[in-house]
Design an enzyme around this catalytic site. Structure first.
Site, PDB file in Angstrom:
ATOM      1  CE  LYS A 179      -3.080   2.659   3.021  1.00  0.00           C
ATOM      2  NZ  LYS A 179      -3.878   2.588   4.250  1.00  0.00           N
ATOM      3  CD  GLU A 229      -5.251   8.423  10.693  1.00  0.00           C
ATOM      4  OE1 GLU A 229      -4.606   7.474  10.613  1.00  0.00           O
ATOM      5  OE2 GLU A 229      -5.747   9.263   9.790  1.00  0.00           O
ATOM      6  CD  GLU A 273      -7.283   2.080   1.995  1.00  0.00           C
ATOM      7  OE1 GLU A 273      -6.707   3.389   2.150  1.00  0.00           O
ATOM      8  OE2 GLU A 273      -7.881   1.868   0.917  1.00  0.00           O
ATOM      9  CD  GLU A 406     -10.560   8.163  -0.868  1.00  0.00           C
ATOM     10  OE1 GLU A 406      -9.437   8.070   0.041  1.00  0.00           O
ATOM     11  OE2 GLU A 406     -10.734   7.133  -1.367  1.00  0.00           O
ATOM     12  CE  LYS A 410      -9.705  10.565   1.926  1.00  0.00           C
ATOM     13  NZ  LYS A 410      -8.654   9.662   1.976  1.00  0.00           N
TER      14      LYS A 410
END
Length: 422
Positions: A179, A229, A273, A406, A410
């Site tokens: 990733k 986060e 993911e 995406e 964001k």
């Protein structure tokens, strides 16, 4: 109200038995809006953190002591039992400091602390402490944002960014990477200066369920953002962290949101993911903790996007604290990739900009507790310019155009705040 603190500072005398740092504190029931207070300040650095899962907020100005790495910061905290603010850039460059003045709001009330360095020039320290106390009266009203902005430049346009994704997919197919999290930087301009405190106040209203942060080393540039986060939260030896990865759309259509949520929870690519991030965090923590527990997958829903999240709890070994957590967890696979060093090397050879504080971490560090967030959904504000960052995790099965959509989605979570007053 603050005269008692000023009198204590004025009468302060340093003697051989004095501690390294003197602290003068006042506890009051309420103070006022911390961002409105910060808007009235011209002392730097400036620091603000509104914590995600509590009513705790911290605002600080000035600097008494500073530390360029997490180890020296940890030693200071352990020996002095004081709270430091700051964090680390994406490249793990540390910036921690003891503020001159710190205001902390929580459910119990407000604590105001002013600090003096007893190993520095006494007269100068006293002057600066008294000047800091005078700022407690300086509030400037927050105002709605009514600015139109235009896109001036992007570090990568759609075609270029998609080519980065294609390169990443080739590296993943060749088993060089599992990733990688690619990002972009977009710069916008307004006819009028953008006030960072007004901007963050609007973000606090609209981007709920987030940490909200502001860091300005000087008057020319302010780093600001609202991140969903957490990097980690520590209370004594107990540490809570999380894997936040895997993304779907959020909109004003509730039915569509439910459909997207159901799809996200069932989608193998997004779940894998997220599990990559879980494994990375657990592997990196294994040498500093005695046990790790991973929670069930859940949704973290925001204004523009929703994410998969797995919460992780661990118990630190007695010899470890916040510095060990910072070293072990930051940067997570949610903002860099796997294997970490290979992913970071790929980013350095692909992205054409320095992330600096984007995907870094900011927080607070003390003897009993520490808490740091991941600095995503963020921007640098410089007069009438705003540079907005956004990233996406690329794994096997990623579609370049969808990943571009995406990151644009964001970034819009912050960009749309500028016209919120209309």
């Amino acid at each position: 109200m603050f005269e008692s603190l000023a009198e204590k500072v004025k009468s302060h005398q340093v003697n051989p038995q004095s501690p390294m740092i003197s602290v003068f504190q006042l506890e009051i029931a309420e103070f006022g809006d911390l961002l409105a207070w910060m808007k009235g300040q011209d002392t730097f650095p400036q620091y603000y953190l509104n914590f995600r899962d509590s009513v705790r907020k911290i605002a600080a100005i000035g600097k008494v002591r500073s530390f360029s790495d997490e180890i020296s910061a940890q030693h200071f905290v352990a020996s002095q039992d004081l709270t430091l603010v700051g964090g680390m850039t994406f490249a793990k460059q540390g910036h921690f400091w003891l503020p001159r003045l710190m205001i902390e709001q929580n459910a119990q009330g407000v604590r105001i602390s002013v600090y003096m360095d007893n190993q520095a020039d006494g007269a100068q320290e006293k002057r600066e402490a008294l000047n800091a106390l005078k700022t407690l009266q300086h509030f400037t009203a927050l105002e709605p944002l009514k600015q139109q902005v235009k896109l001036v430049s992007q570090k990568a346009n759609q075609a270029q960014w998609c080519s980065w994704v294609e390169r990443a997919l080739i590296a993943i197919q060749q088993n060089k990477l599992t990733k990688v999290v690619l990002a972009n930087e977009s710069q916008f301009e307004s006819a009028q200066p953008i006030n960072a405190k007004d901007f963050l106040a609007e973000s606090e209203k609209q981007n709920t369920g987030c940490y909200h942060f502001l860091y300005a080393e000087n008057a020319d540039c302010t780093f600001v953002g609202s991140t969903p986060e957490r990097l980690f939260k520590r209370q004594g030896p107990q540490v809570k962290t999380e894997a936040l990865a895997g993304t779907a759309l959020m909109s004003d259509d509730e039915q569509q949101n439910q459909q997207q949520a159901a799809w996200l929870l069932q989608d193998r690519k997004n779940d894998e993911e997220n599990l990559f991030v879980v494994k990375d965090i657990c592997d990196n923590l294994q040498n500093v903790v005695t046990q790790v527990n991973v929670g069930k997958v859940e949704l973290k829903q925001l204004r523009r996007v929703q994410h998969l999240r797995r919460q992780i709890e661990a118990t630190l070994k007695p010899e470890f604290s916040d510095a060990a957590c910072l070293q072990a967890i930051h940067p997570t696979a949610a903002v860099s990739g796997l294997p970490q060093q290979k992913a970071i090397a790929f980013l350095q050879n692909s992205e054409n900009f320095d992330r600096t504080w984007y995907a870094g971490t900011l927080g607070v560090m003390s003897k009993q507790q520490g808490e740091f967030c991941v600095t995503i959904r963020c921007a640098f504000i410089e007069q009438n310019k705003i540079r907005i960052f956004a990233g996406a995790g690329i794994v096997e099965g990623s579609v370049p155009l969808l990943e571009w959509q995406e990151i644009e989605r964001k970034a819009s979570g912050l960009l749309t705040l500028l016209s919120s007053g209309e």
